[in-house]
Scaffold this motif. Structure first.
Motif, PDB file in Angstrom:
ATOM      1  N   TYR A 296      -7.289  18.331  16.675  1.00 17.55           N
ATOM      2  CA  TYR A 296      -6.840  18.573  15.306  1.00 17.55           C
ATOM      3  C   TYR A 296      -5.400  18.082  15.125  1.00 17.55           C
ATOM      4  O   TYR A 296      -5.102  17.400  14.143  1.00 17.55           O
ATOM      5  CB  TYR A 296      -6.943  20.055  14.945  1.00 17.55           C
ATOM      6  N   LEU A 297      -4.532  18.404  16.062  1.00 19.12           N
ATOM      7  CA  LEU A 297      -3.150  17.953  15.966  1.00 19.12           C
ATOM      8  C   LEU A 297      -3.085  16.435  15.964  1.00 19.12           C
ATOM      9  O   LEU A 297      -2.329  15.838  15.197  1.00 19.12           O
ATOM     10  CB  LEU A 297      -2.299  18.524  17.105  1.00 19.12           C
TER      11      LEU A 297
ATOM     12  N   MET B 273       0.839  -1.180   0.000  1.00 20.68           N
ATOM     13  CA  MET B 273       0.000   0.000   0.000  1.00 20.68           C
ATOM     14  C   MET B 273       0.883   1.242   0.000  1.00 20.68           C
ATOM     15  O   MET B 273       1.853   1.323   0.741  1.00 20.68           O
ATOM     16  CB  MET B 273      -0.890  -0.020   1.234  1.00 20.68           C
ATOM     17  N   THR B 274       0.540   2.213  -0.802  1.00 21.82           N
ATOM     18  CA  THR B 274       1.323   3.427  -0.934  1.00 21.82           C
ATOM     19  C   THR B 274       1.063   4.379   0.225  1.00 21.82           C
ATOM     20  O   THR B 274      -0.074   4.597   0.623  1.00 21.82           O
ATOM     21  CB  THR B 274       0.981   4.137  -2.263  1.00 21.82           C
ATOM     22  N   LEU B 275       2.132   4.936   0.756  1.00 21.78           N
ATOM     23  CA  LEU B 275       2.054   5.908   1.836  1.00 21.78           C
ATOM     24  C   LEU B 275       1.535   7.231   1.269  1.00 21.78           C
ATOM     25  O   LEU B 275       2.045   7.724   0.270  1.00 21.78           O
ATOM     26  CB  LEU B 275       3.443   6.102   2.450  1.00 21.78           C
TER      27      LEU B 275
ATOM     28  N   ILE C   5       3.510  13.107   6.531  1.00 23.15           N
ATOM     29  CA  ILE C   5       3.657  14.342   7.307  1.00 23.15           C
ATOM     30  C   ILE C   5       3.317  14.066   8.771  1.00 23.15           C
ATOM     31  O   ILE C   5       4.048  14.482   9.679  1.00 23.15           O
ATOM     32  CB  ILE C   5       2.772  15.466   6.725  1.00 23.15           C
ATOM     33  N   GLY C   6       2.234  13.369   9.003  1.00 30.77           N
ATOM     34  CA  GLY C   6       1.834  13.046  10.369  1.00 30.77           C
ATOM     35  C   GLY C   6       2.880  12.235  11.108  1.00 30.77           C
ATOM     36  O   GLY C   6       3.196  12.513  12.273  1.00 30.77           O
TER      37      GLY C   6
ATOM     38  N   GLY D  18      -2.531  11.181  10.276  1.00 28.89           N
ATOM     39  CA  GLY D  18      -2.688  11.183   8.824  1.00 28.89           C
ATOM     40  C   GLY D  18      -4.125  11.227   8.370  1.00 28.89           C
ATOM     41  O   GLY D  18      -4.445  10.858   7.240  1.00 28.89           O
ATOM     42  N   ARG D  19      -5.005  11.690   9.222  1.00 30.20           N
ATOM     43  CA  ARG D  19      -6.428  11.738   8.876  1.00 30.20           C
ATOM     44  C   ARG D  19      -6.879  13.107   8.397  1.00 30.20           C
ATOM     45  O   ARG D  19      -7.944  13.237   7.809  1.00 30.20           O
ATOM     46  CB  ARG D  19      -7.263  11.308  10.069  1.00 30.20           C
ATOM     47  N   LYS D  20      -6.090  14.136   8.693  1.00 30.07           N
ATOM     48  CA  LYS D  20      -6.393  15.498   8.241  1.00 30.07           C
ATOM     49  C   LYS D  20      -5.210  16.043   7.463  1.00 30.07           C
ATOM     50  O   LYS D  20      -4.064  15.776   7.795  1.00 30.07           O
ATOM     51  CB  LYS D  20      -6.635  16.431   9.435  1.00 30.07           C
ATOM     52  N   GLU D  21      -5.515  16.808   6.426  1.00 28.06           N
ATOM     53  CA  GLU D  21      -4.475  17.489   5.664  1.00 28.06           C
ATOM     54  C   GLU D  21      -4.390  18.918   6.172  1.00 28.06           C
ATOM     55  O   GLU D  21      -5.330  19.691   6.005  1.00 28.06           O
ATOM     56  CB  GLU D  21      -4.818  17.473   4.173  1.00 28.06           C
ATOM     57  N   ALA D  22      -3.302  19.240   6.804  1.00 27.54           N
ATOM     58  CA  ALA D  22      -3.115  20.583   7.356  1.00 27.54           C
ATOM     59  C   ALA D  22      -2.711  21.553   6.250  1.00 27.54           C
ATOM     60  O   ALA D  22      -1.988  21.192   5.320  1.00 27.54           O
ATOM     61  CB  ALA D  22      -2.040  20.554   8.439  1.00 27.54           C
ATOM     62  N   SER D  23      -3.194  22.785   6.377  1.00 24.31           N
ATOM     63  CA  SER D  23      -2.779  23.829   5.438  1.00 24.31           C
ATOM     64  C   SER D  23      -1.310  24.158   5.673  1.00 24.31           C
ATOM     65  O   SER D  23      -0.736  23.811   6.713  1.00 24.31           O
ATOM     66  CB  SER D  23      -3.630  25.088   5.649  1.00 24.31           C
ATOM     67  N   SER D  24      -0.733  24.872   4.735  1.00 23.92           N
ATOM     68  CA  SER D  24       0.680  25.254   4.888  1.00 23.92           C
ATOM     69  C   SER D  24       0.863  26.152   6.109  1.00 23.92           C
ATOM     70  O   SER D  24       1.877  26.047   6.803  1.00 23.92           O
ATOM     71  CB  SER D  24       1.195  25.947   3.622  1.00 23.92           C
TER      72      SER D  24
END
Length: 85
Positions: free
Chosen positions: A37-38, A1-3, A9-10, A44-50
Protein backbone atom coordinates in the motif's frame (compact mmCIF):
# COMPACT_ATOMS: atom_id res chain seq x y z
CA UNK A 1 0.73 16.79 -18.54
CA UNK A 2 -0.66 18.07 -15.25
CA UNK A 3 0.67 16.61 -12.02
CA UNK A 4 -2.10 14.97 -9.99
CA UNK A 5 -2.47 15.56 -6.26
CA UNK A 6 -1.90 11.88 -5.43
CA UNK A 7 1.28 11.89 -7.53
CA UNK A 8 2.62 15.01 -5.82
CA UNK A 9 1.88 13.52 -2.40
CA UNK A 10 3.62 10.29 -3.35
CA UNK A 11 6.69 12.12 -4.64
CA UNK A 12 6.91 14.14 -1.45
CA UNK A 13 6.62 11.07 0.78
CA UNK A 14 9.17 9.11 -1.24
CA UNK A 15 11.61 12.04 -1.23
CA UNK A 16 11.31 12.30 2.55
CA UNK A 17 11.76 8.55 3.06
CA UNK A 18 14.74 8.38 0.73
CA UNK A 19 16.42 11.39 2.36
CA UNK A 20 16.20 9.50 5.66
CA UNK A 21 17.68 6.39 3.99
CA UNK A 22 14.75 4.31 5.20
CA UNK A 23 13.16 1.37 3.45
CA UNK A 24 9.54 0.99 2.46
CA UNK A 25 9.34 -1.88 4.95
CA UNK A 26 10.56 0.28 7.85
CA UNK A 27 8.17 3.13 7.16
CA UNK A 28 5.21 0.88 6.39
CA UNK A 29 5.73 -0.99 9.67
CA UNK A 30 6.02 2.22 11.67
CA UNK A 31 2.92 3.66 9.99
CA UNK A 32 0.87 0.49 10.36
CA UNK A 33 0.21 0.09 6.63
CA UNK A 34 1.19 -2.68 4.26
CA UNK A 35 4.39 -2.37 2.30
CA UNK A 36 2.44 -2.74 -0.96
CA UNK A 37 0.00 0.00 0.00
CA UNK A 38 2.78 2.44 0.88
CA UNK A 39 4.48 1.64 -2.41
CA UNK A 40 1.25 2.37 -4.30
CA UNK A 41 0.85 5.70 -2.44
CA UNK A 42 4.43 6.71 -3.20
CA UNK A 43 3.94 5.89 -6.89
CA UNK A 44 0.80 8.02 -6.99
CA UNK A 45 -1.47 5.09 -7.76
CA UNK A 46 -3.50 5.17 -4.53
CA UNK A 47 -5.13 8.10 -2.79
CA UNK A 48 -4.49 7.75 0.92
CA UNK A 49 -7.06 8.94 3.44
CA UNK A 50 -6.14 11.79 5.75
CA UNK A 51 -5.73 9.27 8.59
CA UNK A 52 -3.27 7.18 6.60
CA UNK A 53 -1.36 10.24 5.42
CA UNK A 54 -1.06 11.34 9.05
CA UNK A 55 0.22 7.88 10.01
CA UNK A 56 2.78 7.83 7.19
CA UNK A 57 3.95 11.35 7.98
CA UNK A 58 4.17 10.40 11.66
CA UNK A 59 6.34 7.41 10.79
CA UNK A 60 8.58 9.74 8.78
CA UNK A 61 8.59 12.33 11.59
CA UNK A 62 7.39 14.76 8.94
CA UNK A 63 4.69 17.22 9.97
CA UNK A 64 1.63 16.67 7.79
CA UNK A 65 1.35 20.43 7.24
CA UNK A 66 4.93 20.57 5.95
CA UNK A 67 4.27 17.78 3.47
CA UNK A 68 1.08 19.48 2.28
CA UNK A 69 2.91 22.80 1.89
CA UNK A 70 5.57 21.11 -0.25
CA UNK A 71 2.85 19.44 -2.33
CA UNK A 72 1.04 22.74 -2.76
CA UNK A 73 4.21 24.43 -3.96
CA UNK A 74 4.89 21.55 -6.34
CA UNK A 75 1.39 21.75 -7.81
CA UNK A 76 1.62 25.53 -8.11
CA UNK A 77 4.90 25.26 -10.00
CA UNK A 78 3.36 22.67 -12.34
CA UNK A 79 0.24 24.71 -13.09
CA UNK A 80 0.48 27.09 -16.04
CA UNK A 81 -0.09 30.63 -14.90
CA UNK A 82 -3.12 32.30 -16.39
CA UNK A 83 -2.73 35.92 -17.33
CA UNK A 84 -5.46 38.45 -17.88
CA UNK A 85 -5.66 39.73 -21.41
Amino acid sequence: MTLLLREAIGESLRRSRMSQRRTLREVAGAAGVSLGYLSEVERGRKEASSELLAAICGALELPLASMLTEVSESLTADTPQLCAA
